[in-house]
Scaffold this active site. Structure first.
Site, short mmCIF file in Angstrom:
data_model
loop_
_atom_site.label_atom_id
_atom_site.label_comp_id
_atom_site.label_asym_id
_atom_site.label_seq_id
_atom_site.Cartn_x
_atom_site.Cartn_y
_atom_site.Cartn_z
CB SER A 80 -0.92 -0.07 1.11
OG SER A 80 -0.19 0.09 2.41
CG HIS B 259 -0.98 -5.53 4.34
ND1 HIS B 259 -0.53 -4.59 5.25
CD2 HIS B 259 -0.21 -5.02 3.14
CE1 HIS B 259 0.48 -3.67 4.77
NE2 HIS B 259 0.42 -3.82 3.40
CD GLN C 20 -2.13 -1.47 4.74
OE1 GLN C 20 -2.45 -1.18 3.63
NE2 GLN C 20 -1.27 -0.74 5.38
CD GLU C 21 -0.26 -2.02 9.48
OE1 GLU C 21 0.07 -1.70 10.68
OE2 GLU C 21 0.35 -2.01 8.44
CD GLU D 287 2.61 -5.05 7.65
OE1 GLU D 287 2.14 -4.78 8.77
OE2 GLU D 287 2.69 -4.36 6.98
CG ASP E 54 -1.64 1.64 8.68
OD1 ASP E 54 -2.38 2.88 8.17
OD2 ASP E 54 -0.70 1.43 8.06
CD GLU F 31 0.55 3.91 10.00
OE1 GLU F 31 0.73 3.31 10.93
OE2 GLU F 31 0.92 3.51 8.87
CG ASP G 170 2.70 5.08 5.94
OD1 ASP G 170 3.68 5.44 5.55
OD2 ASP G 170 1.95 3.99 5.89
CE LYS H 197 5.46 2.15 6.17
NZ LYS H 197 4.19 2.10 5.10
CG HIS I 48 7.15 -3.93 9.29
ND1 HIS I 48 6.36 -5.27 9.26
CD2 HIS I 48 6.02 -3.22 9.63
CE1 HIS I 48 5.39 -4.96 9.55
NE2 HIS I 48 4.90 -3.71 9.68
NE ARG I 49 6.60 0.13 3.18
CZ ARG I 49 6.53 1.18 2.22
NH1 ARG I 49 7.47 1.89 2.16
NH2 ARG I 49 5.41 1.30 1.74
CB SER I 50 3.33 -5.46 3.54
OG SER I 50 3.41 -4.61 2.40
CE LYS J 15 2.87 -0.01 10.49
NZ LYS J 15 1.79 0.72 9.71
P1 PGA Z 1 2.96 -1.45 3.25
O1 PGA Z 1 2.05 -1.09 4.49
O2 PGA Z 1 4.42 -1.80 3.63
O3 PGA Z 1 2.43 -2.28 2.20
O4 PGA Z 1 3.14 0.10 2.57
C1 PGA Z 1 2.46 -0.76 5.90
C2 PGA Z 1 1.72 0.55 6.02
O5 PGA Z 1 1.18 0.96 5.25
O6 PGA Z 1 2.12 1.10 7.07
ZN ZN Z 2 0.59 2.88 6.98
#
Ligand code: PGA
Ligand code: ZN
Length: 412
Positions: A40, A147, A158-159, A201, A234, A275, A303, A328, A366-368, A389
């Site tokens: 994402s 995800h 998403q999270e 994740e 998130d 987030e 983010d 990131k 981190h990343r997915s 995270k």
């Molecule tokens: P991504 O997701 O690594 O797929 O971008 C993580 C996030 O959105 O925080």
């Molecule tokens: Zn995010």
């Protein structure tokens, strides 16, 4: 520091996709680093070059690097930025540049006889005191949105995260692991063994009908065992934003309606952090979400809005769009630029929550699509972040980050 040789190769990330790993050699030492990949991804992230093309690009620039002697991290990173010569690293690719930048950091730390987190701390503070945070792990225990790996899941967010309420990282990690197991039992009982699988994740994916059902499941486990944990989200709202509306569960929300929805959820579930509540250009809507909660009790984390980019962060600070930035490394592409962004956050007042005299916080992420590289653990400690995270406490590429923190804390 003179670099004697560099190897660059393609490895696979946790989704089985190709990514880059660099290894640098100096006289006495060698150091490796690899880069993760998002799904994402924000529109303003630095450019990712297809790994095979990155190998070709690297062959063109390798000798340029070997010819030089680099005084420090900044000189090395700036050299790569200049070699690239574009705004968003679209020539060499932010993934190639980052692999080299991070491997350089590890190598230089070894040369200086320092642990990586100490090296980073020195870079960002010049040994001055930063903030005094107790690093918190943020565990993504239910995966939704892009995800999710469960086709029957209807989660738009998403999270769904838990954040243990303790200043002891070791205790927080243990609690995270116990919570994760209990939540797994709870979900398998509710949905049936075969319907609960793990997402990108390592959080659970199940046939949730809506976001509330996921929040409810987490709240039930918290209540049943009386765990001292808070809930974070998130939302990654850019993913379900279209033509001025947010589509959640088949229903269209204006940003004002979405704000009301969040406030209801935040109050019902005692939510600690949200987030990306709105899409990636909506600086004002982010700011409007602060609704009188105390500063240390409500984090709005940016983010996709800020993409670890100084210009985007400056705008978010000006507009009061949040009180914490997600960091990131691969959104911007070098360690030096990443540290500048964190520094800018720490120096900037938020002035948005009740009684708020704080500055912006940083949450390292981190990343997915991850690798076994644990650089972000040292980064989180080195910059004294509010949180780290790194997904659910499961699957080796996530666990290795949390475990590195424990090791660092034992070294300190
Ligand atoms: P991504 O997701 O690594 O797929 O971008 C993580 C996030 O959105 O925080
Ligand atoms: Zn995010």
């Amino acid at each position: 520091m003179k670099i004697f040789d560099i190897n660059l190769k393609i490895i696979l990330d946790s989704r089985g996709k190709e990514t880059l790993e660099a290894e640098l050699f100096s006289g006495d030492f060698s150091a490796k680093a690899s880069v993760p990949a998002g799904k994402s991804t924000g529109a303003h992230e630095a450019f990712v070059l297809e790994p095979k093309k990155a190998l070709e690009k690297f062959a063109e620039i390798k000798n340029e690097i070997l010819k030089k002697d680099f005084k420090n991290q900044e000189e090395f990173d700036n050299f790569l930025i200049a070699l690239d010569g574009t705004e968003n690293k679209s020539n060499l690719g932010a993934n190639l540049i980052l692999a080299l930048s991070l491997a350089f950091a590890r190598l230089k730390a070894k040369e200086e006889g320092k642990e990586l987190f100490q090296y980073i701390k020195q870079l960002i503070t010049n040994d001055q005191q930063l903030t005094t945070n107790f690093l918190k792990p943020i565990f993504n225990v239910i995966n939704g949105g892009s995800h999710s790996t469960n086709k029957k899941s209807k989660l738009d967010f998403q999270e769904f995260q838990i954040i243990p309420e303790t200043n002891d990282f070791g205790m927080a990690f243990s609690l995270g692991k116990i919570f994760y197991r209990k939540l797994g039992d709870h979900l398998r009982q509710k949905f049936g063994e075969e319907n609960v699988i793990l997402g990108d994740e390592a959080g659970y994916c199940a046939p949730f009908r809506n976001n509330e059902e996921a929040l409810e499941a987490i709240a039930e486990v918290i209540e049943k065992y009386n765990y001292p944990v808070r809930i974070g989200l998130d939302v990654a709202a850019s993913q379900f934003y279209k033509d001025g509306y947010y589509e959640i569960g088949g229903k269209k929300y204006s940003s004002a309606e979405l704000r009301e929805y969040y406030i209801k959820l935040a109050d019902t579930y005692n939510i600690l952090s949200i987030e990306d509540p709105f899409y990636e250009e909506s600086f004002d809507d982010f700011a409007a979400l602060f609704y009188g909660r105390a500063a240390n009790d409500f984090l709005i984390i940016t983010d996709d809005l800020t993409t670890t980019n100084p210009e985007r962060l400056k705008r978010a600070i000006e507009k009061k769009s949040g009180n914490a930035i997600l960091i990131k490394l691969n959104q911007i592409g070098t360690l030096t630029e990443t540290l500048k962004v964190a520094k800018l956050a720490y120096e900037s007042p938020t002035q948005n929550c009740v009684g708020d005299e704080n500055n912006w916080q940083a949450v390292v992420s981190h990343r997915s699509g991850e690798t076994m590289d644990d650089f972000i653990a040292d980064l989180a400690v080195g910059i004294n972040a509010w949180g780290l995270k790194a997904g659910a406490p499961a699957k080796p590429e996530r666990l290795i980050k949390y475990e590195r923190i424990l090791k660092i804390l034992n070294l300190k």
